[in-house]
Write an enzyme that holds these catalytic residues in place. Sequence first.
Site, PDB file in Angstrom:
ATOM      1  N   GLY A 197       4.554   7.655  -0.229  1.00  0.00           N
ATOM      2  CA  GLY A 197       3.092   7.581  -0.318  1.00  0.00           C
ATOM      3  C   GLY A 197       2.548   8.475  -1.419  1.00  0.00           C
ATOM      4  O   GLY A 197       3.299   9.232  -2.049  1.00  0.00           O
ATOM      5  N   GLY A 214      -4.912   7.059   1.715  1.00  0.00           N
ATOM      6  CA  GLY A 214      -5.914   7.673   0.870  1.00  0.00           C
ATOM      7  C   GLY A 214      -5.686   7.280  -0.568  1.00  0.00           C
ATOM      8  O   GLY A 214      -4.662   7.575  -1.145  1.00  0.00           O
ATOM      9  N   HIS A 215      -6.636   6.549  -1.120  1.00  0.00           N
ATOM     10  CA  HIS A 215      -6.533   6.172  -2.534  1.00  0.00           C
ATOM     11  C   HIS A 215      -7.652   6.877  -3.269  1.00  0.00           C
ATOM     12  O   HIS A 215      -8.760   6.970  -2.750  1.00  0.00           O
ATOM     13  CB  HIS A 215      -6.797   4.689  -2.758  1.00  0.00           C
ATOM     14  CG  HIS A 215      -5.904   3.786  -2.004  1.00  0.00           C
ATOM     15  ND1 HIS A 215      -4.555   3.771  -2.175  1.00  0.00           N
ATOM     16  CD2 HIS A 215      -6.178   2.834  -1.088  1.00  0.00           C
ATOM     17  CE1 HIS A 215      -4.030   2.846  -1.385  1.00  0.00           C
ATOM     18  NE2 HIS A 215      -4.998   2.271  -0.719  1.00  0.00           N
ATOM     19  N   GLN A 226       0.557   3.608   2.535  1.00  0.00           N
ATOM     20  CA  GLN A 226       1.797   4.366   2.760  1.00  0.00           C
ATOM     21  C   GLN A 226       2.888   3.838   1.822  1.00  0.00           C
ATOM     22  O   GLN A 226       2.556   3.395   0.739  1.00  0.00           O
ATOM     23  CB  GLN A 226       2.237   4.342   4.235  1.00  0.00           C
ATOM     24  CG  GLN A 226       1.322   5.144   5.144  1.00  0.00           C
ATOM     25  CD  GLN A 226       0.100   4.363   5.584  1.00  0.00           C
ATOM     26  OE1 GLN A 226       0.191   3.229   6.010  1.00  0.00           O
ATOM     27  NE2 GLN A 226      -1.062   4.970   5.486  1.00  0.00           N
TER      28      GLN A 226
HETATM   29  P1  IMP Z   1       0.688   8.632  10.544  1.00  0.00           P
HETATM   30  O1  IMP Z   1       0.672   7.511   9.574  1.00  0.00           O
HETATM   31  O2  IMP Z   1      -0.623   9.369  10.620  1.00  0.00           O
HETATM   32  O3  IMP Z   1       1.205   8.234  11.907  1.00  0.00           O
HETATM   33  O4  IMP Z   1       1.742   9.732   9.997  1.00  0.00           O
HETATM   34  C1  IMP Z   1       3.145   9.485   9.944  1.00  0.00           C
HETATM   35  C2  IMP Z   1       3.755  10.058   8.668  1.00  0.00           C
HETATM   36  O5  IMP Z   1       3.322   9.290   7.548  1.00  0.00           O
HETATM   37  C3  IMP Z   1       3.347  11.513   8.369  1.00  0.00           C
HETATM   38  O6  IMP Z   1       4.424  12.168   7.755  1.00  0.00           O
HETATM   39  C4  IMP Z   1       2.217  11.339   7.380  1.00  0.00           C
HETATM   40  O7  IMP Z   1       2.039  12.464   6.555  1.00  0.00           O
HETATM   41  C5  IMP Z   1       2.700  10.131   6.586  1.00  0.00           C
HETATM   42  N1  IMP Z   1       1.623   9.376   5.956  1.00  0.00           N
HETATM   43  C6  IMP Z   1       0.763   8.527   6.550  1.00  0.00           C
HETATM   44  N2  IMP Z   1      -0.055   7.978   5.645  1.00  0.00           N
HETATM   45  C7  IMP Z   1       0.286   8.479   4.445  1.00  0.00           C
HETATM   46  C8  IMP Z   1      -0.169   8.258   3.110  1.00  0.00           C
HETATM   47  O8  IMP Z   1      -1.077   7.469   2.815  1.00  0.00           O
HETATM   48  N3  IMP Z   1       0.449   8.997   2.148  1.00  0.00           N
HETATM   49  C9  IMP Z   1       1.470   9.836   2.413  1.00  0.00           C
HETATM   50  N4  IMP Z   1       1.943  10.054   3.630  1.00  0.00           N
HETATM   51  C10 IMP Z   1       1.363   9.376   4.642  1.00  0.00           C
END
Ligand code: IMP
Length: 402
Positions: free
Chosen positions: A11, A39-40, A176
């Site tokens: 991500g 987040g973009h 992601q």
């Molecule tokens: P969740 O998506 O909030 O359940 O988080 C699960 C994992 O994915 C964690 O390690 C987050 O930091 C990571 N993660 C979720 N969305 C993003 C993203 O857009 N960019 C980077 N890491 C992400």
Amino acid sequence: MHSAVLGTQWGDEGKGKIIDLVAKEHDIIVRAQGGNNAGHTVVINNVKYPFHLLPSAILHPDKICILGNGMVIDPDVLLSEIKNIKAKIGEEHAKLMISDRAHIIEKKHISSDKKKGKKVGTTGRGIGPTYADKINRSGKRYENHNGKLAKYVQDTSLFLFNEIKKGKTVLFEGAQATMLDIDHGTYPFVTSSNCTVGGFFTGTGIFVRDLNVIGVAKAYTTRVGEGPFVTELGDYEITKKEKRDNSEKLLVKINNKNASAQEIGRCVRLLGKEYGTTTGRPRRCGWLDTVILRYAARVNNLSNFALTKLDVLSGLKELKICDCYRIGKDFIREIPSDITKLQNAVPAYISMPGWDEDITKCRKFEKLPLNAQNYVKMIEELTGVPVKYIGIGPNRDEIIIR
Ligand code: IMP
């Protein structure tokens, strides 16, 4: 032709800018998975537009933006993003639609995520618990939603089907990334949806035969949250010292002596401004890992790469690219499914000379310093996938297209 833009690492590769660029050539932009954990950031005329839920193409008034059935959507967050976008650009935004089959993130999901998501380091936005309820068949969908969002809700799979039949083209906007995919990522340190190419079809309810799949890769690697990261440079706890550090001074220091991995990692974080869009957390930083990029190329059948933030590496004397892992006595070129194996993997590096020049003004590949060209060519050689886009600065036009 239809296109897809997805992340190839963990991500934060800079998908927003590539999506913004590619969106111009498509009629409909659709998100298929995730929620406001994404987040973009798109930068236009030095104004930053951060997005979490809305597709970045919402800035294009002539487009249609769809939040697909595979998404989990927090209604309060969406309403506030709609309000913000109207405040910034008035009514001149894309038409918005929400799938009637998308799931609603409720307060209970957020509080459960905040309690239970710590081990993985989730974003705490209720994403995992909402998907868990979906799979448990106890989730709530938007089909009967009678709040302020009701006017956006419809059968978007059917809408897409009919529009494609008329010849309209679709851009699938990934959130992601491959290594965070619930099936193909570094489980259990992953998100709760399929961020790889297949997720685009289940998450929108349409299938297209010809798809240009663009894999976005940062010129180095970052990760937020917990989990294995083979090429990581030092640990990522932000120190008081780091807050006082000046990236240029640190750069001189790491180029003049035998710098520690931690110092190089800190320097890359400062130069690349590697702090999360969604949570503000400092990102863990490391060298580029082509074991991951080859894996992403395979599982997503990538057509090409968009390499972002190459400019961040300007000034580093030596650059490293990981080509394979050593696990015990074995050298391996594939990502093992066993997380403990991955945790014990040691990167084998190819060392490359860096460049000093400011590359943000380059608009042609041939204008890049030779060492920068060689860095890009090495990535192509090690992955077998062409690098079509090269990001050389944060602004919309700071990009080389080959
Ligand atoms: P969740 O998506 O909030 O359940 O988080 C699960 C994992 O994915 C964690 O390690 C987050 O930091 C990571 N993660 C979720 N969305 C993003 C993203 O857009 N960019 C980077 N890491 C992400």
